[in-house]
Design an enzyme around this catalytic site. Sequence first.
Site, PDB file in Angstrom:
ATOM      1  N   TYR A 111       0.851  -1.206   0.000  1.00 40.16           N
ATOM      2  CA  TYR A 111       0.000   0.000   0.000  1.00 40.16           C
ATOM      3  C   TYR A 111       0.887   1.259   0.000  1.00 40.16           C
ATOM      4  O   TYR A 111       0.659   2.201  -0.745  1.00 40.16           O
ATOM      5  CB  TYR A 111      -0.906  -0.042   1.234  1.00 40.16           C
ATOM      6  CG  TYR A 111      -1.906   1.089   1.367  1.00 40.16           C
ATOM      7  CD1 TYR A 111      -3.111   1.055   0.664  1.00 40.16           C
ATOM      8  CD2 TYR A 111      -1.666   2.172   2.202  1.00 40.16           C
ATOM      9  CE1 TYR A 111      -4.041   2.082   0.800  1.00 40.16           C
ATOM     10  CE2 TYR A 111      -2.587   3.197   2.344  1.00 40.16           C
ATOM     11  CZ  TYR A 111      -3.767   3.147   1.640  1.00 40.16           C
ATOM     12  OH  TYR A 111      -4.687   4.180   1.778  1.00 40.16           O
TER      13      TYR A 111
ATOM     14  N   ILE B 236      -8.976   8.194   8.222  1.00 38.06           N
ATOM     15  CA  ILE B 236     -10.330   8.686   7.967  1.00 38.06           C
ATOM     16  C   ILE B 236     -11.298   7.555   8.321  1.00 38.06           C
ATOM     17  O   ILE B 236     -11.024   6.380   8.035  1.00 38.06           O
ATOM     18  CB  ILE B 236     -10.494   9.078   6.473  1.00 38.06           C
ATOM     19  CG1 ILE B 236      -9.266   9.856   5.949  1.00 38.06           C
ATOM     20  CG2 ILE B 236     -11.786   9.868   6.269  1.00 38.06           C
ATOM     21  CD1 ILE B 236      -8.920  11.131   6.650  1.00 38.06           C
TER      22      ILE B 236
ATOM     23  N   ALA C 263       3.958   1.531  -1.067  1.00 38.40           N
ATOM     24  CA  ALA C 263       4.638   1.657  -2.368  1.00 38.40           C
ATOM     25  C   ALA C 263       3.680   2.242  -3.403  1.00 38.40           C
ATOM     26  O   ALA C 263       4.049   3.116  -4.204  1.00 38.40           O
ATOM     27  CB  ALA C 263       5.146   0.293  -2.818  1.00 38.40           C
TER      28      ALA C 263
HETATM   29  P1  NAP Z   1     -13.522   2.622   0.981  1.00 36.82           P
HETATM   30  O1  NAP Z   1     -14.586   3.151   1.859  1.00 36.82           O
HETATM   31  O2  NAP Z   1     -13.177   1.176   1.032  1.00 36.82           O
HETATM   32  O3  NAP Z   1     -13.890   3.035  -0.530  1.00 36.82           O
HETATM   33  C1  NAP Z   1     -13.118   2.640  -1.624  1.00 36.82           C
HETATM   34  C2  NAP Z   1     -14.057   2.389  -2.796  1.00 36.82           C
HETATM   35  O4  NAP Z   1     -13.259   2.049  -3.950  1.00 36.82           O
HETATM   36  C3  NAP Z   1     -14.996   1.191  -2.532  1.00 36.82           C
HETATM   37  O5  NAP Z   1     -16.309   1.500  -2.936  1.00 36.82           O
HETATM   38  C4  NAP Z   1     -14.378   0.108  -3.382  1.00 36.82           C
HETATM   39  O6  NAP Z   1     -15.272  -0.895  -3.784  1.00 36.82           O
HETATM   40  C5  NAP Z   1     -13.877   0.914  -4.564  1.00 36.82           C
HETATM   41  N1  NAP Z   1     -12.920   0.155  -5.352  1.00 36.82           N
HETATM   42  C6  NAP Z   1     -12.011  -0.750  -4.898  1.00 36.82           C
HETATM   43  N2  NAP Z   1     -11.331  -1.255  -5.930  1.00 36.82           N
HETATM   44  C7  NAP Z   1     -11.817  -0.686  -7.050  1.00 36.82           C
HETATM   45  C8  NAP Z   1     -11.517  -0.828  -8.422  1.00 36.82           C
HETATM   46  N3  NAP Z   1     -10.582  -1.680  -8.829  1.00 36.82           N
HETATM   47  N4  NAP Z   1     -12.211  -0.084  -9.321  1.00 36.82           N
HETATM   48  C9  NAP Z   1     -13.183   0.766  -8.907  1.00 36.82           C
HETATM   49  N5  NAP Z   1     -13.511   0.946  -7.614  1.00 36.82           N
HETATM   50  C10 NAP Z   1     -12.838   0.216  -6.693  1.00 36.82           C
HETATM   51  O7  NAP Z   1     -12.127   3.383   1.218  1.00 36.82           O
HETATM   52  P2  NAP Z   1     -11.808   4.914   1.579  1.00 36.82           P
HETATM   53  O8  NAP Z   1     -11.261   4.923   2.928  1.00 36.82           O
HETATM   54  O9  NAP Z   1     -12.951   5.783   1.209  1.00 36.82           O
HETATM   55  O10 NAP Z   1     -10.583   5.171   0.583  1.00 36.82           O
HETATM   56  C11 NAP Z   1     -10.668   6.004  -0.577  1.00 36.82           C
HETATM   57  C12 NAP Z   1      -9.255   6.353  -1.024  1.00 36.82           C
HETATM   58  O11 NAP Z   1      -8.612   7.103   0.002  1.00 36.82           O
HETATM   59  C13 NAP Z   1      -8.373   5.142  -1.284  1.00 36.82           C
HETATM   60  O12 NAP Z   1      -7.530   5.393  -2.376  1.00 36.82           O
HETATM   61  C14 NAP Z   1      -7.563   5.030  -0.016  1.00 36.82           C
HETATM   62  O13 NAP Z   1      -6.338   4.357  -0.216  1.00 36.82           O
HETATM   63  C15 NAP Z   1      -7.368   6.502   0.309  1.00 36.82           C
HETATM   64  N6  NAP Z   1      -7.035   6.771   1.715  1.00 36.82           N
HETATM   65  C16 NAP Z   1      -7.879   6.367   2.717  1.00 36.82           C
HETATM   66  C17 NAP Z   1      -7.536   6.638   4.047  1.00 36.82           C
HETATM   67  C18 NAP Z   1      -8.411   6.248   5.197  1.00 36.82           C
HETATM   68  O14 NAP Z   1      -7.973   6.381   6.351  1.00 36.82           O
HETATM   69  N7  NAP Z   1      -9.629   5.782   4.987  1.00 36.82           N
HETATM   70  C19 NAP Z   1      -6.330   7.299   4.329  1.00 36.82           C
HETATM   71  C20 NAP Z   1      -5.502   7.680   3.283  1.00 36.82           C
HETATM   72  C21 NAP Z   1      -5.870   7.410   1.972  1.00 36.82           C
HETATM   73  P3  NAP Z   1     -15.309  -2.255  -2.890  1.00 36.82           P
HETATM   74  O15 NAP Z   1     -15.753  -1.859  -1.524  1.00 36.82           O
HETATM   75  O16 NAP Z   1     -16.256  -3.118  -3.636  1.00 36.82           O
HETATM   76  O17 NAP Z   1     -13.893  -2.791  -2.878  1.00 36.82           O
END
Ligand code: NAP
Length: 273
Positions: free
Chosen positions: A180, A213, A182
């Site tokens: 993650y 988050i 990387a």
């Molecule tokens: P989340 O609630 O799990 O939402 C991610 C969404 O992306 C889900 O609806 C997921 O679908 C979808 N997804 C996964 N793989 C996909 C693909 N190949 N094509 C299209 N959609 C896809 O996560 P989040 O926390 O909102 O994260 C959103 C972004 O912020 C991510 O890039 C994450 O790395 C980044 N981020 C999050 C945090 C945190 O603390 N939450 C911190 C830093 C960065 P499924 O549920 O079906 O897999």
Amino acid sequence: MKLEDKVALVTGAGSGIGRAIALRFAEEGARVVVNDLTRERAEKTVGELPDGRGRAMAADVSDSAQVRAMFEAVERAYGQLDILVNNAGIGSSRPGEWSEVRQRADARVMEAVSGQGITTHLDVTMNMTDEVWHRMIAVHLNGTFYCTREALRLMSRENRGAIVNLSSIAAWGLEAVPHYSAAKGGILAFTRAVAREVASRNIRVNAICPGYIDTPMTEAMSPLMKKSLLARTPMARMADPSEVAATALFLASDESSFFTGQWLSPNGGLFIG
Ligand code: NAP
């Protein structure tokens, strides 16, 4: 209305941060293409947007053919694209991946607090399979590249646009998630390189590096890991997805007209760079 007349595509907008960004952009007047892996998930978010502001499009961002077809559909539907948010992401590559690490991470927190030294080893990298590594890179880094490539083809026609990439404080190295980290470090480097390349076309490319988050992604953390995290966070809380959406709105709108190749980090003081 900061995004009046704009067309935005937000990937992974069926949940968490992406959903919050889609809602905020629509409130600000944008027409929002809501992408997610499944149409049902994307439709759910569209149902929460003001009438006529959203359109669901299912595609796996790690599949370049699906991404191309999605952008062709955007072109047919709107004839333009002003904003792309590369948000889709995964916290683990396979079911159960986290449960094994969680126990060792918890043990390490207890050992660190006891002051006797850490004797439990995470050993994530030496045991990681090719498949787990490749899936993480494919969704985050390949997905960001595939969507950016298609978006630039549309934005270059008008010579205007804004791209916002979801990186993370993991770009600076987060224990237990080398794949993650990387991927997120790669996204940050990609953001900076593409920003230099397309500035002459009046297209801005920036990144958000959130701390922790409160979304389904962070539900995988154990209660002890969360406590340890909050103890290290000066603001002593996780953020609401809407707080990241506010950052995305700034970077996507003309309010940030002189920002490109930059990163902003809503993180409650956990990381002060
Ligand atoms: P989340 O609630 O799990 O939402 C991610 C969404 O992306 C889900 O609806 C997921 O679908 C979808 N997804 C996964 N793989 C996909 C693909 N190949 N094509 C299209 N959609 C896809 O996560 P989040 O926390 O909102 O994260 C959103 C972004 O912020 C991510 O890039 C994450 O790395 C980044 N981020 C999050 C945090 C945190 O603390 N939450 C911190 C830093 C960065 P499924 O549920 O079906 O897999």
